[in-house]
Design an enzyme around this catalytic site. Structure first.
Site, PDB file in Angstrom:
ATOM      1  N   ASP A   4      -0.099   5.897   3.954  1.00 27.42           N
ATOM      2  CA  ASP A   4       0.254   4.320   4.001  1.00 27.42           C
ATOM      3  C   ASP A   4      -0.591   4.122   4.985  1.00 27.42           C
ATOM      4  O   ASP A   4      -0.491   4.197   6.303  1.00 27.42           O
ATOM      5  CB  ASP A   4       1.618   4.025   4.244  1.00 27.42           C
ATOM      6  N   LYS A  51       0.093  -7.608   3.636  1.00 26.27           N
ATOM      7  CA  LYS A  51      -0.078  -7.609   5.321  1.00 26.27           C
ATOM      8  C   LYS A  51      -1.694  -8.223   5.464  1.00 26.27           C
ATOM      9  O   LYS A  51      -2.117  -9.273   5.553  1.00 26.27           O
ATOM     10  CB  LYS A  51       0.245  -6.310   5.838  1.00 26.27           C
ATOM     11  N   ARG A  65      -1.706  -7.231 -18.606  1.00 24.32           N
ATOM     12  CA  ARG A  65      -0.931  -6.231 -17.850  1.00 24.32           C
ATOM     13  C   ARG A  65      -1.784  -4.971 -17.722  1.00 24.32           C
ATOM     14  O   ARG A  65      -1.669  -4.192 -16.882  1.00 24.32           O
ATOM     15  CB  ARG A  65       0.471  -5.884 -18.682  1.00 24.32           C
TER      16      ARG A  65
END
Ligand code: PLP
Length: 374
Positions: free
Chosen positions: A171, A196, A47
């Site tokens: 973004d 994407k 983690r």
């Protein structure tokens, strides 16, 4: 080194231990340490970091020109971890046209954390100036935006934000670092849905933040990630790293195909408007031509006869698959208002296209046959 070379080599160095030319995939959740918890090679628990993730972080930092990068389980995990690290009482501004997830986060979740959100037209510099003067912690940009492909001037907005002590986040999912490098234009942090174009094959979910500086705020975001646990899985990091290697080559073809598709659609009578930053005469074209290397693989159209015509066209296409998401090899089409549901903000007659890597003549032929049948 140029971007194409960085894309192939950053984070992709041969494995020290075996000489393997392809990065190894480390799945270990835990790493041996000394009796007093002394770390052997800097790792302790997955983690908080693992070698495969670190390769992807290095690649993303190199591609965006940042000092450091963090990877997340999704784009939304990256976005929400960043925004929730702002102190309660912070005011932020987001674009009027933006990714639906950000819109929902701003409406349903950020207010609970004491974060006040204002929506602005980022093309209206006077409005942004006024919002900054009223005291803004962070200005969020998305350019080109979803789904209207609005373009805003990163450099001008960075100057306004910084003059008033606000952070500038961008973004960069639609453009990718191949077409646009917001940190070089003054942004403090770049966010990606690596799901994407970076992943590029519609088979891996992920997100990233790339920071201009590894400062106290960056460390705080990293700590929030490591404690709250929206960690990117190693196999997802490995797939995304593989996607990065071919990103510049893929983007070139996405851009070339999308430019042809946009030009074709602009000449069709049933199509009222084409939203594509590469079309001359369109608002934002001059800014896009200045701040982007090319205009991207995303576009949207508005049909003259509204929702009915949009749905008929989407239903008649054969090569373009009706599906959400973007940036994969295959072309996709989506009636955004249907996907957004009750509180849809997209125009009813709008279709969004993610133009893929098929031969462009096959794409044009498919659009032709679908338009002919309307
Ligand atoms: C998909 C997307 C996101 C969200 O990313 P996920 O990986 O789906 O969580 C954010 N911004 C933009 C522009 C996107 O296209």
């Amino acid at each position: 080194m140029r971007l194409e070379t960085l894309a192939v080599h950053a984070g992709g160095e041969p494995d020290e231990a075996t000489g393997a030319v392809v990065p190894p995939l480390h799945l270990a959740t835990t790493f041996r340490h000394g009796a007093g918890a002394e770390r052997v090679a800097g790792y302790e628990y997955q983690r908080e970091g693992n070698p495969t993730n670190d390769r992807l972080r290095a690649a993303l930092a190199a591609l965006e020109g940042g000092e450091t990068a963090l990877t997340f389980a999704s784009g939304m995990a990256a976005m929400s971890t960043l925004l929730e690290t702002l102190p309660p009482g912070s005011r932020i501004a987001i674009p009027d046209d933006c990714y639906t997830g950000l819109r929902i986060l701003a409406a349903e979740f950020l207010p609970d954390r004491g974060i006040v959100v204002e929506r602005l037209d980022m093309g209206d510099l006077a409005a942004v100036q006024a919002a900054c003067q009223a005291g803004l912690a962070l200005l969020w940009l998305e350019t080109p935006s979803n789904p209207l492909l609005k373009v805003c001037d990163i450099q001008a907005l960075a100057a306004i934000a910084h003059a008033h002590g606000a952070l500038l986040a961008c973004d960069n999912t639609f453009a990718t670092p191949v077409l646009q490098r917001p940190l070089a234009l003054g942004a403090d942090v770049v966010m990606h849905s690596t799901t994407k174009y970076l992943g590029g094959h519609s088979d891996v979910l992920g997100g990233a933040l790339v920071f201009a500086r590894d400062d106290a705020f960056t460390q705080r975001v990293a700590r929030r990630l490591h404690v709250t646990g929206a960690t990117l899985a190693p196999f997802s990091a490995w797939l995304t790293l593989r996607g990065c290697r071919s990103l510049p080559a893929r983007m070139a073809m996405h851009c070339a195909n999308a430019a042809r598709v946009a030009g074709f659609l602009a000449s069709q009578a049933p199509v009222e408007r084409v939203h594509y930053p590469g079309l001359p005469g369109r608002a934002g074209h001059a800014i896009a031509a200045r701040q982007m290397a090319d205009f991207g693989g995303m576009l949207s159209i508005e049909m003259r006869d509204g929702a009915e015509a949009a749905l008929a066209l989407a239903g008649a296409l054969q090569l373009f698959t009706n599906a959400t998401s973007l940036g994969g090899c295959e072309s996709l089409v989506e009636h955004r208002a249907s996907v957004e549901g009750a509180n849809a903000s997209s125009p009813a007659g709008l279709l969004r296209f993610s133009v893929g890597l098929e031969h462009v003549d096959d794409l044009l032929q498919d659009l032709s046959q679908a338009l002919d049948g309307l």
